[in-house]
Motif scaffolding. Structure first.
Motif, short mmCIF file in Angstrom:
data_model
loop_
_atom_site.label_atom_id
_atom_site.label_comp_id
_atom_site.label_asym_id
_atom_site.label_seq_id
_atom_site.Cartn_x
_atom_site.Cartn_y
_atom_site.Cartn_z
N TRP A 73 0.07 17.35 16.56
CA TRP A 73 1.37 17.95 16.90
C TRP A 73 1.40 19.44 16.56
O TRP A 73 1.81 20.27 17.38
CB TRP A 73 2.48 17.20 16.16
N TRP A 74 0.95 19.79 15.34
CA TRP A 74 0.94 21.21 14.96
C TRP A 74 -0.03 22.00 15.82
O TRP A 74 0.21 23.16 16.13
CB TRP A 74 0.61 21.36 13.48
N GLY A 75 -1.15 21.40 16.18
CA GLY A 75 -2.10 22.09 17.03
C GLY A 75 -1.51 22.42 18.39
O GLY A 75 -1.75 23.50 18.94
N ARG A 76 -0.72 21.52 18.96
CA ARG A 76 -0.10 21.76 20.26
C ARG A 76 0.99 22.82 20.20
O ARG A 76 1.32 23.44 21.23
CB ARG A 76 0.48 20.46 20.81
N ARG A 77 1.54 23.04 19.02
CA ARG A 77 2.59 24.06 18.88
C ARG A 77 2.01 25.47 18.82
O ARG A 77 2.75 26.45 18.95
CB ARG A 77 3.41 23.80 17.61
N GLY A 78 0.72 25.59 18.59
CA GLY A 78 0.11 26.90 18.45
C GLY A 78 -0.08 27.61 19.78
O GLY A 78 0.08 27.03 20.86
N LYS A 79 -0.48 28.88 19.71
CA LYS A 79 -0.68 29.69 20.89
C LYS A 79 -2.02 29.45 21.55
O LYS A 79 -2.24 29.82 22.70
CB LYS A 79 -0.56 31.18 20.52
N GLY A 80 -2.97 28.89 20.79
CA GLY A 80 -4.26 28.59 21.38
C GLY A 80 -5.32 29.66 21.21
O GLY A 80 -6.46 29.46 21.60
N LEU A 84 -9.71 19.47 13.18
CA LEU A 84 -10.27 19.82 14.49
C LEU A 84 -9.17 20.11 15.50
O LEU A 84 -9.21 21.11 16.22
CB LEU A 84 -11.15 18.67 14.98
N PHE A 85 -8.17 19.25 15.55
CA PHE A 85 -7.12 19.41 16.56
C PHE A 85 -6.10 20.48 16.20
O PHE A 85 -5.61 21.18 17.09
CB PHE A 85 -6.40 18.07 16.77
N GLY A 86 -5.78 20.61 14.92
CA GLY A 86 -4.69 21.50 14.54
C GLY A 86 -5.07 22.80 13.90
O GLY A 86 -4.22 23.69 13.77
N GLY A 87 -6.32 22.95 13.46
CA GLY A 87 -6.73 24.19 12.81
C GLY A 87 -5.91 24.48 11.56
O GLY A 87 -5.45 23.56 10.86
N MET A 88 -5.70 25.75 11.27
CA MET A 88 -4.99 26.15 10.06
C MET A 88 -3.55 25.67 10.05
O MET A 88 -3.00 25.36 8.98
CB MET A 88 -5.04 27.67 9.89
N ARG A 89 -2.92 25.58 11.21
CA ARG A 89 -1.53 25.08 11.24
C ARG A 89 -1.46 23.65 10.70
O ARG A 89 -0.56 23.30 9.92
CB ARG A 89 -0.99 25.13 12.67
N ALA A 90 -2.39 22.82 11.09
CA ALA A 90 -2.41 21.44 10.60
C ALA A 90 -2.72 21.39 9.12
O ALA A 90 -2.13 20.59 8.38
CB ALA A 90 -3.45 20.63 11.38
#
Length: 477
Positions: A29-36, A175-181
C-alpha cells in the motif's frame, strides 16, 4: 508440543501469519502511494516528519540483538551488562549534531558512501564499502539467526522455518514499498515494542519486586551487582564505541538523515536514542530477575523469552513473540533498504554503470533487496555462533570508521590517505584484539588505533578541503 515449547503451535502460526500479512499489505500500500522515482523509493521523498523519523530510528536500533543479546549479557555480567548495553544509545545521541551538518553540507546526497567518495577519494571509498558490506552481512546474519531461534524456542518450529519466514516477509514488503514501507511499518513496530515491554516489566516486577531481586542477587550473585567489575567496565566502553562506529558509518542512519526534513533531524536522533535506551534496561532487568529467582535458562541467548514465558505463562510467550518479531522485521527491513540504497547508488551508479538513469537505480535497488534477502537466508541456514559474539567481531571493523567520519565532517585538514590507513589499521588491530585478548576489546582497540593514525596523519600532512565539494552533482534522474 514439546517440553521446551512455550507457545502453542497454533497460536504461533496465527501470530506469524497475521503479522506477516499485515506488514506485506502495508508495504504494498505504501509503495503504491509513492511517486515511483528513485528518491521516493530510496528516501521516501526526503520528507519524513518528526514522529516517523523518531520511530524509524528507534525501531531500526531495536534489533533482535537488543531483545535477545541484551538480556544475555545482563544475565552473565549483571548490572554492567544491562547498563553497558544501554550505552549503545550513545551512537544515536552523538550522531545528532553530525546529522545536522550532513544535512546542510550534502542536501542532494543519498548514501554514506557519497560522503566518503567526495571527501576522501575512491581508494578510501572502496575500503569503506568493504567494511560496510562486511558489517551489514554480519548484522543480517544475526537477525536471521534470531528469527530462527525465536520460533524454535517459543513454539518448537524448526530453526530454518522461522528464519526463512521472517527474512522472507521483510524482503517482500521492503521490495514493494521501499523506504516508505520501512518507515511506516517501523512506526507501528516501535509502538508495539515499547507498549509490550512496559507491560512485561510491570507484570514481572509486580510478582517479584526490585527489592527482592536486589536482596537475592546480593546473597547469591554479588558479582552481578559490582559496578567496578573489570569485564563489565570493558564491555561498557566497547559497547559505546561499537555503537558510535555502527551509527557513524552505516547507511541505515545516513539514509534517515537524507530522508528526514531538515528541521527534525537533530530532535529525531535524540528522541530515538532516549526511547531505545529503555529497551535494553527493561530486557536486562528481566534477566536479573531470572538470576534472582534461579530460573532454569538452558539457552542463555534466549533468556528474555524463556523467562518472560515462565513468569507470564502462554500469554507472556505471545507477548515475547510479538516483541521479537517486530524488532527483527524492523531491523531487517532497514538493513535491506539501506544496503540496497548503498549498492545501487555507490556500486552500480558510480562504479559499474556510471551515468545510470533514475529508473535503473531504482531497479538495481529492488534487485539488491531480493538478492540480500536470499543471501541472508543462505548464510543463516545453520546457527553457528552467539549473536553478540558475531556483532563484537564486526565491531572491530566499524569502530575504525568513527574518526575518519567525524574528523572529515568538521576538520578541513583531514587527510585522505590517513583516513584510508586508519580504517585498515584500525580494523586489523581490532580483529587481532578480538582473537588474542578478548572480544570486548575489539572495538576499543580499533577506535584507538584509528584515532591515532587519523589525527597524526592529518596533523603532519594536512589537506585543505573545500566544503562545497560535498554538495556534489544532482542524483541521476
Amino acid at each position: 508440543m514439546t517440553e521446551a515449547t512455550m507457545l502453542a503451535p497454533g497460536t504461533a502460526w496465527l501470530l506469524l501469519v497475521g503479522f506477516s500479512v499485515l506488514w506485506i499489505a502495508l508495504g504494498i500500500w505504501w509503495g503504491r502511494r509513492g511517486k515511483g522515482d528513485a528518491d521516493d523509493y530510496l528516501l521516501a521523498g526526503r520528507n519524513i516528519g518528526l514522529a516517523l523519523s523518531t520511530a524509524t530510528l528507534m525501531a531500526s536500533w531495536v534489533t533482535g540483538n537488543t531483545t535477545l543479546a541484551a538480556p544475555e549479557v545482563g544475565y552473565t555480567l549483571g548490572l554492567w551488562g544491562m547498563f553497558g548495553y544501554a550505552l549503545a544509545g550513545l551512537g544515536l545521541f552523538l550522531f545528532a549534531p553530525l546529522a545536522v551538518r550532513i544535512k546542510r553540507l550534502m542536501p542532494r546526497a543519498r548514501t554514506s558512501g557519497d560522503f566518503v567518495r567526495l571527501r576522501y577519494g575512491r581508494l578510501c571509498w572502496a575500503i569503506f564499502l568493504i567494511i560496510t558490506l562486511a558489517y551489514t552481512l554480519g548484522f543480517l546474519i544475526t537477525q536471521g539467526m534470531g528469527a530462527g531461534l525465536l520460533l524454535q524456542s517459543l513454539s518448537g518450529f524448526d530453526y530454518r522455518l522461522g528464519m526463512v519466514c521472517v527474512i522472507g516477509v521483510s524482503t517482500i514488503y521492503t521490495l514493494f514499498g521501499g523506504m516508505r514501507a520501512v518507515v511506516g511499518t517501523d512506526f507501528i513496530q516501535s509502538l508495539l515494542i515499547m507498549g509490550l515491554l512496559v507491560l512485561v516489566a510491570v507484570l514481572g516486577f509486580s510478582r517479584f519486586g526490585p527489592g527482592e531481586v536486589y536482596t537475592a542477587l546480593a546473597a547469591e550473585h554479588p558479582s552481578r551487582l559490582n559496578l567496578l567489575l573489570p569485564t563489565g567496565l570493558l564491555f561498557a566502553w566497547n559497547t559505546g564505541l561499537f555503537s558510535m562506529g555502527e551509527v557513524f558509518h552505516n547507511n541505515i542512519w545516513w539514509s534517515r538523515v537524507f530522508a528526514s526534513r531538515p528541521a527534525v533531524v537533530f530532535r529525531s536522533f535524540v528522541l530515538g536514542g532516549l526511547a531505545w535506551v529503555t529497551v535494553p534496561v527493561v530486557t536486562g532487568s528481566i534477566a536479573l530477575m531470572a538470576l534472582a529467582q534461579n530460573l532454569s535458562v538452558p539457552q542463555v541467548n534466549m533468556v528474555f523469552p524463556i523467562v518472560t514465558a515462565q513468569l507470564l505463562g502462554s500469554g507472556g510467550a505471545a507477548v515475547v513473540f510479538i516483541i521479537i518479531f517486530a524488532s527483527l522485521t524492523s531491523t531487517l527491513d532497514s538493513l535491506l533498504a539501506a544496503s540496497a540504497d548503498l549498492i545501487a547508488e555507490d556500486v552500480v551508479a558510480h562504479w559499474l554503470r556510471p551515468g545510470s538513469s533514475d529508473l535503473q537505480i531504482r531497479q538495481a535497488a529492488r534487485a539488491v533487496v531480493v538478492g540480500l534477502g536470499l543471501l541472508t537466508m543462505l548464510l543463516s541456514w545453520q546457527y553457528v555462533t552467539s549473536m553478540y559474539q558475531l556483532l563484537l567481531f564486526t565491531g572491530a571493523l566499524v569502530a575504525s570508521t568513527i574518526w575518519p567520519i567525524a574528523m572529515g565532517l568538521y576538520w578541513r585538514q583531514a587527510n585522505r590517505r590517513a583516513a584510508a590507513t586508519a580504517m585498515v589499521l584500525g580494523s586489523v588491530t581490532g580483529l587481532l584484539a578480538y582473537a588474542l585478548i578478548a572480544p570486548y576489546c575489539a572495538a576499543l582497540v580499533s577506535a584507538a588505533v584509528s584515532a591515532l593514525v587519523m589525527g597524526l596523519g592529518s596533523h603532519w600532512w594536512p589537506e585543505r578541503f573545500a566544503w562545497h565539494q560535498l554538495a556534489g552533482p544532482e542524483p541521476a534522474r
